[in-house]
Design a protein around this motif. Structure first.
Motif, PDB file in Angstrom:
ATOM      1  N   SER A   1      19.817   4.158   7.265  1.00 36.50           N
ATOM      2  CA  SER A   1      20.635   3.976   8.527  1.00 36.50           C
ATOM      3  C   SER A   1      19.507   4.383   9.696  1.00 36.50           C
ATOM      4  N   GLY A   2      18.327   3.629   9.529  1.00 38.80           N
ATOM      5  CA  GLY A   2      17.394   3.560  10.796  1.00 38.80           C
ATOM      6  C   GLY A   2      16.151   4.363  10.299  1.00 38.80           C
ATOM      7  N   GLY A   3      16.049   4.989   9.183  1.00 34.94           N
ATOM      8  CA  GLY A   3      14.809   5.768   8.845  1.00 34.94           C
ATOM      9  C   GLY A   3      13.754   4.773   7.997  1.00 34.94           C
ATOM     10  N   GLN A   4      12.714   5.160   7.606  1.00 38.39           N
ATOM     11  CA  GLN A   4      11.876   4.478   6.655  1.00 38.39           C
ATOM     12  C   GLN A   4      11.288   4.998   5.330  1.00 38.39           C
ATOM     13  N   ILE A   5      11.306   4.347   4.294  1.00 42.27           N
ATOM     14  CA  ILE A   5      10.859   4.747   3.198  1.00 42.27           C
ATOM     15  C   ILE A   5       9.952   3.741   2.645  1.00 42.27           C
ATOM     16  N   VAL A   6       8.737   4.550   2.072  1.00 42.70           N
ATOM     17  CA  VAL A   6       7.391   3.948   1.532  1.00 42.70           C
ATOM     18  C   VAL A   6       7.263   4.464   0.159  1.00 42.70           C
ATOM     19  N   VAL A   7       7.071   3.225  -0.726  1.00 40.96           N
ATOM     20  CA  VAL A   7       6.763   4.048  -2.177  1.00 40.96           C
ATOM     21  C   VAL A   7       5.590   3.067  -2.682  1.00 40.96           C
ATOM     22  N   TYR A   8       4.677   3.671  -3.386  1.00 42.77           N
ATOM     23  CA  TYR A   8       3.695   3.130  -3.563  1.00 42.77           C
ATOM     24  C   TYR A   8       2.848   3.978  -4.613  1.00 42.77           C
ATOM     25  N   PRO A   9       2.149   3.473  -5.823  1.00 45.02           N
ATOM     26  CA  PRO A   9       1.563   4.150  -6.845  1.00 45.02           C
ATOM     27  C   PRO A   9       0.595   5.054  -6.415  1.00 45.02           C
ATOM     28  N   GLY A  10       0.185   6.407  -6.890  1.00 46.38           N
ATOM     29  CA  GLY A  10      -0.620   7.120  -6.672  1.00 46.38           C
ATOM     30  C   GLY A  10      -1.978   6.704  -7.007  1.00 46.38           C
ATOM     31  N   ALA A  11      -3.173   7.213  -6.149  1.00 49.62           N
ATOM     32  CA  ALA A  11      -4.413   6.733  -6.629  1.00 49.62           C
ATOM     33  C   ALA A  11      -4.900   6.929  -7.836  1.00 49.62           C
ATOM     34  N   GLU A  12      -4.608   8.173  -8.474  1.00 45.92           N
ATOM     35  CA  GLU A  12      -4.817   8.418  -9.743  1.00 45.92           C
ATOM     36  C   GLU A  12      -4.548   7.294 -10.747  1.00 45.92           C
ATOM     37  N   LEU A  13      -3.148   6.685 -10.775  1.00 50.55           N
ATOM     38  CA  LEU A  13      -2.825   5.908 -11.580  1.00 50.55           C
ATOM     39  C   LEU A  13      -3.448   4.359 -11.328  1.00 50.55           C
ATOM     40  N   LEU A  14      -3.647   4.138 -10.023  1.00 50.09           N
ATOM     41  CA  LEU A  14      -4.240   2.930  -9.819  1.00 50.09           C
ATOM     42  C   LEU A  14      -5.531   2.925 -10.325  1.00 50.09           C
ATOM     43  N   GLU A  15      -6.444   3.943 -10.383  1.00 48.32           N
ATOM     44  CA  GLU A  15      -7.809   4.170 -10.675  1.00 48.32           C
ATOM     45  C   GLU A  15      -7.799   3.919 -12.285  1.00 48.32           C
ATOM     46  N   GLN A  16      -6.544   3.986 -12.992  1.00 49.56           N
ATOM     47  CA  GLN A  16      -6.659   3.966 -14.405  1.00 49.56           C
ATOM     48  C   GLN A  16      -6.101   2.422 -14.771  1.00 49.56           C
ATOM     49  N   GLY A  17      -6.208   1.596 -13.649  1.00 46.98           N
ATOM     50  CA  GLY A  17      -5.692   0.286 -13.909  1.00 46.98           C
ATOM     51  C   GLY A  17      -4.445  -0.268 -13.648  1.00 46.98           C
ATOM     52  N   PHE A  18      -3.578   0.639 -13.117  1.00 47.84           N
ATOM     53  CA  PHE A  18      -2.217   0.306 -13.007  1.00 47.84           C
ATOM     54  C   PHE A  18      -2.172  -0.927 -12.026  1.00 47.84           C
ATOM     55  N   VAL A  19      -1.374  -2.141 -12.441  1.00 49.38           N
ATOM     56  CA  VAL A  19      -1.118  -2.909 -11.563  1.00 49.38           C
ATOM     57  C   VAL A  19       0.243  -2.992 -11.056  1.00 49.38           C
ATOM     58  N   ALA A  20       0.260  -2.474  -9.728  1.00 51.58           N
ATOM     59  CA  ALA A  20       1.847  -2.390  -8.943  1.00 51.58           C
ATOM     60  C   ALA A  20       2.650  -3.555  -9.112  1.00 51.58           C
ATOM     61  N   GLU A  21       2.019  -4.898  -8.904  1.00 52.77           N
ATOM     62  CA  GLU A  21       2.966  -5.871  -8.575  1.00 52.77           C
ATOM     63  C   GLU A  21       3.508  -6.519  -9.836  1.00 52.77           C
ATOM     64  N   GLU A  22       3.123  -5.699 -11.091  1.00 50.64           N
ATOM     65  CA  GLU A  22       3.488  -6.329 -12.250  1.00 50.64           C
ATOM     66  C   GLU A  22       4.531  -5.120 -12.934  1.00 50.64           C
ATOM     67  N   ASN A  23       4.703  -4.277 -12.147  1.00 53.72           N
ATOM     68  CA  ASN A  23       5.690  -2.831 -12.584  1.00 53.72           C
ATOM     69  C   ASN A  23       6.663  -2.448 -11.590  1.00 53.72           C
ATOM     70  N   VAL A  24       7.849  -2.229 -12.120  1.00 57.81           N
ATOM     71  CA  VAL A  24       8.896  -1.664 -11.494  1.00 57.81           C
ATOM     72  C   VAL A  24       8.481  -0.317 -10.739  1.00 57.81           C
ATOM     73  N   ILE A  25       8.649  -0.244  -9.341  1.00 63.45           N
ATOM     74  CA  ILE A  25       8.415   0.918  -8.767  1.00 63.45           C
ATOM     75  C   ILE A  25       9.810   1.531  -8.086  1.00 63.45           C
ATOM     76  N   VAL A  26      10.954   0.851  -7.820  1.00 59.91           N
ATOM     77  CA  VAL A  26      12.079   1.467  -7.537  1.00 59.91           C
ATOM     78  C   VAL A  26      13.027   0.759  -8.384  1.00 59.91           C
ATOM     79  N   GLY A  27      14.147   1.475  -8.742  1.00 61.63           N
ATOM     80  CA  GLY A  27      15.273   0.921  -9.514  1.00 61.63           C
ATOM     81  C   GLY A  27      16.164   0.040  -9.068  1.00 61.63           C
ATOM     82  N   ASN A  28      17.318   0.079  -9.729  1.00 65.68           N
ATOM     83  CA  ASN A  28      18.427  -0.904  -9.170  1.00 65.68           C
ATOM     84  C   ASN A  28      19.218  -0.306  -7.986  1.00 65.68           C
ATOM     85  N   VAL A  29      19.742  -1.303  -7.323  1.00 67.14           N
ATOM     86  CA  VAL A  29      20.688  -1.562  -6.243  1.00 67.14           C
ATOM     87  C   VAL A  29      19.830  -0.559  -5.073  1.00 67.14           C
ATOM     88  N   ALA A  30      18.661  -0.729  -4.677  1.00 66.90           N
ATOM     89  CA  ALA A  30      17.878  -0.239  -3.824  1.00 66.90           C
ATOM     90  C   ALA A  30      18.125  -0.976  -2.397  1.00 66.90           C
TER      91      ALA A  30
END
Length: 217
Positions: A28-57
Motif C-alpha cells: 500500500s505504498g511501501g517499498q520491498i527490496v529482496v536480493y541474495p546476500g554477498a556471501e552467497l553471490l561470492e559462492q557463485g549463486f546466480v540470482a536470475e536463475e533462482n527463485v527469490i520470492v514465492g508465489n502470489v507476490a
C-alpha cells in the motif's frame, strides 16, 4: 509468509536472502527490496536463475514498489492496481486481473500471462521471441517499446533496479540499451489503451476538463 503485508507509504523493507509466498501482498505504498546476500553471490549463486520470492507476490497491491533480484513464483502481481514491480523472471499466471501499476520482467515467464488484465502496463524481456506463446492475448496487445516516453520509463525502472539490488542483468541491458530495448514487449491492455486514446482526444479538443470527463466515463 506474506512478508511486508499491506506495507504503508514511507516504510522500506530490505532483505538479503529470500522471501516466502505472499511477499508484498496488499502493498500500500511501501517499498520491498529482496536480493541474495554477498556471501552467497561470492559462492557463485546466480540470482536470475533462482527463485527469490514465492508465489502470489504483490497480490492485490495498490501502490508502492518492489525490486526482486531473482525469479518470482506463480501468480505474480495478480490484481495489482498501482504498484511498480521489477523482477528477473516469473512463474505461471503472472499479472492476472491486473488493473493498474507497472511490471518489468527481465527474464522468462510461465504460461497464461496477462489473463484478465485490464489496466497497467507490463514490460517483458523477450530475448528468444517466445513470449507471445505464453501470453493470454484475449484482453491485451503486444506492442513494441518504441516511443521516447516508454523507453524513458523502462530505462528508469532498470536504473532503479540496479540502485536497489545491484542487478547485473539490468546493468547488462543498459550497457547495450540500443540493442536491448528492441527485445522488450509492452503488454498493453485493450481497455487501458482505449481510455488513454480517448483522454488524449478529449484534451486535444477541449482541454483538461474534457479529458477528466472522458476518463471518468
Amino acid at each position: 509468509q506474506s512478508f511486508g503485508f499491506s506495507l504503508a507509504k514511507g516504510v522500506r523493507l530490505e532483505v538479503q536472502g529470500d522471501a516466502n509466498d505472499g511477499c508484498g501482498k496488499g502493498l500500500s505504498g511501501g517499498q520491498i527490496v529482496v536480493y541474495p546476500g554477498a556471501e552467497l553471490l561470492e559462492q557463485g549463486f546466480v540470482a536470475e536463475e533462482n527463485v527469490i520470492v514465492g508465489n502470489v507476490a504483490c497480490y492485490g497491491a495498490t501502490g508502492g514498489s518492489v525490486f526482486f533480484r531473482g525469479i518470482a513464483g506463480e501468480r505474480f502481481c495478480v490484481r495489482n492496481s498501482g504498484a511498480i514491480a521489477v523482477v528477473e523472471g516469473i512463474g505461471d499466471h503472472g499479472c492476472e486481473y491486473m488493473t493498474g501499476g507497472r511490471v518489468v520482467c527481465l527474464g522468462s515467464t510461465g504460461i497464461n500471462f496477462g489473463a484478465g488484465m485490464s489496466g497497467g502496463i507490463a514490460y517483458m524481456l523477450d530475448a528468444d521471441g517466445s513470449f507471445a506463446s505464453r501470453c493470454n492475448t484475449e484482453m491485451v496487445s503486444l506492442d513494441r517499446v518504441d516511443s521516447p516516453a516508454d523507453e524513458a520509463e523502462l530505462r528508469g525502472y532498470l536504473e532503479s533496479h540496479i540502485e536497489h539490488t545491484g542487478s547485473p542483468v539490468a546493468a547488462a541491458l543498459l550497457a547495450d540499451w540500443s540493442g536491448s530495448v528492441g527485445k522488450f514487449v509492452k503488454v498493453f491492455p485493450h481497455d487501458y489503451k482505449r481510455v488513454l486514446r480517448e483522454r488524449a482526444a478529449a484534451e486535444a479538443e477541449g482541454g483538461p476538463a474534457a479529458a477528466a470527463v472522458a476518463a471518468s466515463g
